[in-house]
Motif scaffolding. Structure first.
Motif, PDB file in Angstrom:
ATOM      1  N   GLY A  61       0.802  -1.215   0.000  1.00 14.45           N
ATOM      2  CA  GLY A  61       0.000   0.000   0.000  1.00 14.45           C
ATOM      3  C   GLY A  61       0.830   1.257   0.000  1.00 14.45           C
ATOM      4  N   ALA A  62       0.245   2.315  -0.508  1.00 18.11           N
ATOM      5  CA  ALA A  62       0.926   3.596  -0.621  1.00 18.11           C
ATOM      6  C   ALA A  62       0.941   4.360   0.705  1.00 18.11           C
ATOM      7  CB  ALA A  62       0.245   4.437  -1.693  1.00 18.11           C
ATOM      8  N   TRP A  63       0.006   4.042   1.602  1.00 16.88           N
ATOM      9  CA  TRP A  63      -0.128   4.848   2.816  1.00 16.88           C
ATOM     10  C   TRP A  63       0.105   3.987   4.043  1.00 16.88           C
ATOM     11  CZ3 TRP A  63      -5.089   7.477   4.991  1.00 16.88           C
ATOM     12  CH2 TRP A  63      -4.728   8.536   5.817  1.00 16.88           C
ATOM     13  N   ASP A  64       1.215   4.231   4.722  1.00 17.82           N
ATOM     14  CA  ASP A  64       1.544   3.540   5.969  1.00 17.82           C
ATOM     15  C   ASP A  64       1.016   4.407   7.105  1.00 17.82           C
ATOM     16  OD1 ASP A  64       2.564   2.159   8.088  1.00 17.82           O
ATOM     17  OD2 ASP A  64       4.647   2.232   7.417  1.00 17.82           O
ATOM     18  N   GLN A  65       0.088   3.890   7.867  1.00 17.00           N
ATOM     19  CA  GLN A  65      -0.608   4.687   8.864  1.00 17.00           C
ATOM     20  C   GLN A  65      -0.214   4.317  10.292  1.00 17.00           C
ATOM     21  OE1 GLN A  65      -4.412   3.494   7.301  1.00 17.00           O
ATOM     22  NE2 GLN A  65      -4.775   5.583   6.640  1.00 17.00           N
ATOM     23  N   ALA A  66       1.070   4.274  10.559  1.00 12.90           N
ATOM     24  CA  ALA A  66       1.546   3.868  11.878  1.00 12.90           C
ATOM     25  C   ALA A  66       0.993   4.775  12.980  1.00 12.90           C
ATOM     26  CB  ALA A  66       3.068   3.850  11.908  1.00 12.90           C
ATOM     27  N   ILE A  67       0.928   6.072  12.742  1.00 11.29           N
ATOM     28  CA  ILE A  67       0.416   6.990  13.764  1.00 11.29           C
ATOM     29  C   ILE A  67      -1.062   6.717  14.025  1.00 11.29           C
ATOM     30  CG2 ILE A  67      -0.103   9.411  14.275  1.00 11.29           C
ATOM     31  CD1 ILE A  67       2.508  10.107  12.781  1.00 11.29           C
ATOM     32  N   LEU A  68      -1.843   6.556  12.951  1.00 10.64           N
ATOM     33  CA  LEU A  68      -3.268   6.263  13.135  1.00 10.64           C
ATOM     34  C   LEU A  68      -3.478   4.904  13.790  1.00 10.64           C
ATOM     35  CD1 LEU A  68      -4.991   7.626   9.910  1.00 10.64           C
ATOM     36  CD2 LEU A  68      -5.130   8.532  12.221  1.00 10.64           C
ATOM     37  N   GLU A  69      -2.630   3.933  13.459  1.00 12.64           N
ATOM     38  CA  GLU A  69      -2.738   2.625  14.104  1.00 12.64           C
ATOM     39  C   GLU A  69      -2.556   2.761  15.607  1.00 12.64           C
ATOM     40  OE1 GLU A  69       0.049  -0.018  12.268  1.00 12.64           O
ATOM     41  OE2 GLU A  69      -1.138  -0.188  10.447  1.00 12.64           O
ATOM     42  N   GLY A  70      -1.595   3.584  16.029  1.00 17.12           N
ATOM     43  CA  GLY A  70      -1.373   3.811  17.454  1.00 17.12           C
ATOM     44  C   GLY A  70      -2.588   4.414  18.117  1.00 17.12           C
ATOM     45  N   LEU A  71      -3.195   5.405  17.469  1.00 16.81           N
ATOM     46  CA  LEU A  71      -4.409   6.018  18.030  1.00 16.81           C
ATOM     47  C   LEU A  71      -5.561   5.019  18.064  1.00 16.81           C
ATOM     48  CD1 LEU A  71      -4.244   9.499  16.254  1.00 16.81           C
ATOM     49  CD2 LEU A  71      -3.806   9.016  18.676  1.00 16.81           C
ATOM     50  N   PHE A  72      -5.696   4.265  16.982  1.00 12.59           N
ATOM     51  CA  PHE A  72      -6.757   3.259  16.894  1.00 12.59           C
ATOM     52  C   PHE A  72      -6.573   2.204  17.987  1.00 12.59           C
ATOM     53  CE2 PHE A  72      -8.906  -0.366  14.776  1.00 12.59           C
ATOM     54  CZ  PHE A  72     -10.086   0.242  14.396  1.00 12.59           C
ATOM     55  N   ASP A  73      -5.332   1.754  18.170  1.00 12.34           N
ATOM     56  CA  ASP A  73      -5.054   0.720  19.163  1.00 12.34           C
ATOM     57  C   ASP A  73      -5.188   1.234  20.592  1.00 12.34           C
ATOM     58  OD1 ASP A  73      -4.700  -1.014  17.118  1.00 12.34           O
ATOM     59  OD2 ASP A  73      -2.504  -1.017  17.208  1.00 12.34           O
ATOM     60  N   ALA A  74      -5.129   2.561  20.775  1.00  9.19           N
ATOM     61  CA  ALA A  74      -5.306   3.133  22.105  1.00  9.19           C
ATOM     62  C   ALA A  74      -6.722   2.886  22.637  1.00  9.19           C
ATOM     63  CB  ALA A  74      -4.996   4.627  22.087  1.00  9.19           C
ATOM     64  N   MET A  75      -7.629   2.479  21.751  1.00 12.43           N
ATOM     65  CA  MET A  75      -8.985   2.149  22.197  1.00 12.43           C
ATOM     66  C   MET A  75      -8.993   0.889  23.059  1.00 12.43           C
ATOM     67  SD  MET A  75     -11.429   3.027  18.978  1.00 12.43           S
ATOM     68  CE  MET A  75     -12.875   2.673  19.941  1.00 12.43           C
ATOM     69  N   GLY A  76      -7.901   0.149  23.009  1.00 12.13           N
ATOM     70  CA  GLY A  76      -7.801  -1.047  23.851  1.00 12.13           C
ATOM     71  C   GLY A  76      -8.931  -2.021  23.618  1.00 12.13           C
ATOM     72  N   ASP A  77      -9.593  -2.417  24.689  1.00 10.01           N
ATOM     73  CA  ASP A  77     -10.658  -3.429  24.631  1.00 10.01           C
ATOM     74  C   ASP A  77     -12.037  -2.854  24.331  1.00 10.01           C
ATOM     75  OD1 ASP A  77      -9.029  -5.566  25.029  1.00 10.01           O
ATOM     76  OD2 ASP A  77      -9.378  -5.702  27.184  1.00 10.01           O
ATOM     77  N   ARG A  78     -12.136  -1.612  23.955  1.00  9.97           N
ATOM     78  CA  ARG A  78     -13.454  -1.001  23.742  1.00  9.97           C
ATOM     79  C   ARG A  78     -14.243  -1.631  22.593  1.00  9.97           C
ATOM     80  NH1 ARG A  78     -11.158   4.917  24.505  1.00  9.97           N
ATOM     81  NH2 ARG A  78     -10.929   4.870  26.762  1.00  9.97           N
ATOM     82  N   MET A  79     -13.566  -2.362  21.701  1.00  6.40           N
ATOM     83  CA  MET A  79     -14.269  -3.026  20.596  1.00  6.40           C
ATOM     84  C   MET A  79     -14.482  -4.506  20.855  1.00  6.40           C
ATOM     85  SD  MET A  79     -12.893  -1.337  17.086  1.00  6.40           S
ATOM     86  CE  MET A  79     -11.434  -0.415  17.493  1.00  6.40           C
ATOM     87  N   ARG A  80     -13.876  -5.042  21.896  1.00  7.14           N
ATOM     88  CA  ARG A  80     -13.986  -6.472  22.189  1.00  7.14           C
ATOM     89  C   ARG A  80     -15.456  -6.863  22.340  1.00  7.14           C
ATOM     90  NH1 ARG A  80     -10.733 -10.542  23.871  1.00  7.14           N
ATOM     91  NH2 ARG A  80      -8.971  -9.137  24.197  1.00  7.14           N
ATOM     92  N   ASP A  81     -15.851  -7.882  21.570  1.00  7.99           N
ATOM     93  CA  ASP A  81     -17.207  -8.429  21.598  1.00  7.99           C
ATOM     94  C   ASP A  81     -18.276  -7.414  21.213  1.00  7.99           C
ATOM     95  OD1 ASP A  81     -16.158 -10.902  22.437  1.00  7.99           O
ATOM     96  OD2 ASP A  81     -16.175 -10.230  24.527  1.00  7.99           O
ATOM     97  N   LYS A  82     -17.909  -6.399  20.457  1.00 10.19           N
ATOM     98  CA  LYS A  82     -18.854  -5.358  20.039  1.00 10.19           C
ATOM     99  C   LYS A  82     -19.214  -5.524  18.565  1.00 10.19           C
ATOM    100  CE  LYS A  82     -18.461  -3.136  23.958  1.00 10.19           C
ATOM    101  NZ  LYS A  82     -19.456  -3.125  24.960  1.00 10.19           N
ATOM    102  N   GLU A  83     -20.334  -4.927  18.187  1.00 11.06           N
ATOM    103  CA  GLU A  83     -20.779  -4.863  16.797  1.00 11.06           C
ATOM    104  C   GLU A  83     -20.206  -3.565  16.219  1.00 11.06           C
ATOM    105  OE1 GLU A  83     -22.563  -7.445  15.587  1.00 11.06           O
ATOM    106  OE2 GLU A  83     -22.494  -8.305  17.595  1.00 11.06           O
ATOM    107  N   VAL A  84     -19.410  -3.680  15.147  1.00 14.65           N
ATOM    108  CA  VAL A  84     -18.675  -2.538  14.599  1.00 14.65           C
ATOM    109  C   VAL A  84     -19.095  -2.292  13.154  1.00 14.65           C
ATOM    110  CG1 VAL A  84     -16.374  -1.661  14.029  1.00 14.65           C
ATOM    111  CG2 VAL A  84     -16.715  -2.982  16.136  1.00 14.65           C
ATOM    112  N   LEU A  85     -19.241  -1.014  12.806  1.00 17.34           N
ATOM    113  CA  LEU A  85     -19.512  -0.585  11.443  1.00 17.34           C
ATOM    114  C   LEU A  85     -18.296   0.199  10.965  1.00 17.34           C
ATOM    115  CD1 LEU A  85     -21.414  -0.037   8.990  1.00 17.34           C
ATOM    116  CD2 LEU A  85     -22.217   1.982  10.239  1.00 17.34           C
ATOM    117  N   ASP A  86     -17.682  -0.218   9.856  1.00 19.33           N
ATOM    118  CA  ASP A  86     -16.544   0.480   9.267  1.00 19.33           C
ATOM    119  C   ASP A  86     -17.034   1.194   8.015  1.00 19.33           C
ATOM    120  OD1 ASP A  86     -14.090   1.380   8.341  1.00 19.33           O
ATOM    121  OD2 ASP A  86     -13.402  -0.597   7.690  1.00 19.33           O
ATOM    122  N   VAL A  87     -17.180   2.508   8.108  1.00 18.79           N
ATOM    123  CA  VAL A  87     -17.718   3.319   7.021  1.00 18.79           C
ATOM    124  C   VAL A  87     -16.586   3.726   6.079  1.00 18.79           C
ATOM    125  CG1 VAL A  87     -18.928   5.454   6.448  1.00 18.79           C
ATOM    126  CG2 VAL A  87     -19.529   4.205   8.528  1.00 18.79           C
TER     127      VAL A  87
END
Length: 146
Positions: A28-54
């Protein structure tokens, strides 16, 4: 990884650079390491949840929500399916709990549907034609968050 799948992945035009389960990366052309860090900071907030990726595009955030964050299910939404999303789905073992739906954001939210615990919107809003405060409020009211 199956050699034919690896060849297919390498031949496609990817938007995101994403790590696949075997440790390889999409070209891929776009390496999003910074966004991955922010996304991963959510920790367990998505565990066992219903998620919509728009605006899923190639599914980077949908597959990360499912695999890394252990979401119960993820609906990946975009206006058109891409060969990269389909290849990523195969590379991640085609989990049945990660599905794709072809739809615009406006059409999706205005037709109602299931409730979601988490909505991922990584840069889609600027594609919405009518960004007036009234239209934005209407879209938000239809997102069916729990």
């Amino acid at each position: 990884m199956d050699p034919k799948l690896k060849e297919q992945i390498d031949s496609l035009q990817w938007h995101h650079r994403m790590r696949l389960p075997d440790g390889s990366y999409t070209p891929g052309a776009w390496d999003q390491a910074i966004l991955e860090g922010l996304f991963d900071a959510m920790g367990d907030r998505m565990r066992d949840k219903e998620v919509l990726d728009v605006g899923t595009l190639d599914g980077k955030w949908a597959f990360r929500a499912h695999g890394h964050h252990r979401a119960a299910s993820v609906l990946a939404l975009d206006i058109k399916p891409t060969p990269t999303w389909q290849a990523a789905h195969a590379a991640f073992g085609s989990p049945e709990s990660v599905t794709f739906e072809r739809s615009s954001l406006e059409d999706f939210v205005c037709h109602g549907g299931p409730l979601y615990d988490v909505v991922i919107d990584m840069g889609v809003y600027y594609h919405v034609e009518d960004r007036s405060e009234e239209h934005t409020s209407e879209l938000q009211s239809h997102l069916n968050l729990r």
